[in-house]
Design a protein around this motif. Structure first.
Motif, PDB file in Angstrom:
ATOM      1  N   ILE A  69       0.812  -1.217   0.000  1.00  0.00           N
ATOM      2  CA  ILE A  69       0.000   0.000   0.000  1.00  0.00           C
ATOM      3  C   ILE A  69       0.847   1.271   0.000  1.00  0.00           C
ATOM      4  O   ILE A  69       0.657   2.149  -0.835  1.00  0.00           O
ATOM      5  CB  ILE A  69      -0.960   0.012   1.215  1.00  0.00           C
ATOM      6  CG1 ILE A  69      -1.843  -1.251   1.238  1.00  0.00           C
ATOM      7  CG2 ILE A  69      -1.795   1.275   1.243  1.00  0.00           C
ATOM      8  CD1 ILE A  69      -2.721  -1.439   0.032  1.00  0.00           C
ATOM      9  N   LEU A  70       1.779   1.344   0.922  1.00  0.00           N
ATOM     10  CA  LEU A  70       2.546   2.581   1.052  1.00  0.00           C
ATOM     11  C   LEU A  70       3.444   2.851  -0.152  1.00  0.00           C
ATOM     12  O   LEU A  70       3.636   3.997  -0.538  1.00  0.00           O
ATOM     13  CB  LEU A  70       3.391   2.562   2.331  1.00  0.00           C
ATOM     14  CG  LEU A  70       2.615   2.588   3.643  1.00  0.00           C
ATOM     15  CD1 LEU A  70       3.572   2.500   4.830  1.00  0.00           C
ATOM     16  CD2 LEU A  70       1.758   3.838   3.753  1.00  0.00           C
ATOM     17  N   VAL A  71       3.967   1.787  -0.751  1.00  0.00           N
ATOM     18  CA  VAL A  71       4.852   1.969  -1.903  1.00  0.00           C
ATOM     19  C   VAL A  71       4.108   2.610  -3.070  1.00  0.00           C
ATOM     20  O   VAL A  71       4.684   3.380  -3.840  1.00  0.00           O
ATOM     21  CB  VAL A  71       5.510   0.623  -2.295  1.00  0.00           C
ATOM     22  CG1 VAL A  71       6.230   0.721  -3.628  1.00  0.00           C
ATOM     23  CG2 VAL A  71       6.473   0.180  -1.207  1.00  0.00           C
ATOM     24  N   LYS A  72       2.802   2.344  -3.167  1.00  0.00           N
ATOM     25  CA  LYS A  72       2.003   2.953  -4.232  1.00  0.00           C
ATOM     26  C   LYS A  72       1.993   4.477  -4.109  1.00  0.00           C
ATOM     27  O   LYS A  72       1.875   5.184  -5.104  1.00  0.00           O
ATOM     28  CB  LYS A  72       0.560   2.442  -4.198  1.00  0.00           C
ATOM     29  CG  LYS A  72       0.423   1.013  -4.633  1.00  0.00           C
ATOM     30  CD  LYS A  72      -1.020   0.581  -4.577  1.00  0.00           C
ATOM     31  CE  LYS A  72      -1.159  -0.859  -4.994  1.00  0.00           C
ATOM     32  NZ  LYS A  72      -2.531  -1.331  -4.908  1.00  0.00           N
ATOM     33  N   ASP A  73       2.084   4.973  -2.873  1.00  0.00           N
ATOM     34  CA  ASP A  73       2.076   6.410  -2.621  1.00  0.00           C
ATOM     35  C   ASP A  73       3.478   6.965  -2.393  1.00  0.00           C
ATOM     36  O   ASP A  73       3.626   8.035  -1.809  1.00  0.00           O
ATOM     37  CB  ASP A  73       1.222   6.726  -1.385  1.00  0.00           C
ATOM     38  CG  ASP A  73      -0.248   6.441  -1.628  1.00  0.00           C
ATOM     39  OD1 ASP A  73      -0.669   6.497  -2.793  1.00  0.00           O
ATOM     40  OD2 ASP A  73      -0.954   6.168  -0.643  1.00  0.00           O
TER      41      ASP A  73
END
Length: 122
Positions: free
Chosen positions: A53-57
């Motif tokens: 999830i965080l890598v997408k942002d």
């Protein structure tokens, strides 16, 4: 001579028994294997969340900083701190006999989760 041998055998039995007992006891400042396993499970889930999830942002957020926030949330849920977790983790790394049991259990738990997810979406 027979009596001395008897006492010598008793002495060695006591030494061996106490050595085995001592190696199985967990220091007071280290979490029990059950609690450590629960924390490790949640840390793995937190790590997975960060990776997916965080890598997408990553263009908007500092992934490393946000990952540590998620870890802190896990520590909070388990009423522990990074230092307490690290101390217990180092202990278990020095005890592969205990660590292998924990990781085997986590592996089985993850496998069950994958099977349940697969069956739900078939």
């Amino acid at each position: 001579a027979g009596i001395e041998m008897k006492y010598l055998l008793i002495f060695f039995a006591v030494v061996v028994f106490s050595a085995c007992t001592e190696s199985r006891s967990i220091p007071r400042d280290v979490y029990s294997p059950d609690k450590m396993e629960r924390i490790l499970w949640d840390m793995l889930l937190a790590d997975r969340f960060a990776a997916v999830i965080l890598v997408k942002d990553s263009a908007k957020v500092d992934v490393r900083k946000e990952t540590f926030k998620v870890y802190e949330k896990v520590f909070s849920i388990h009423k522990t701190s990074q230092e307490e977790f690290a101390r217990s983790f180092r202990y278990y790394l020095s005890r592969p006999d205990l660590t292998s049991v924990m990781f085997d259990s986590i592996y089985v738990r993850a496998g069950r989760g994958r099977i349940e997810t697969y069956q739900r979406y078939r």
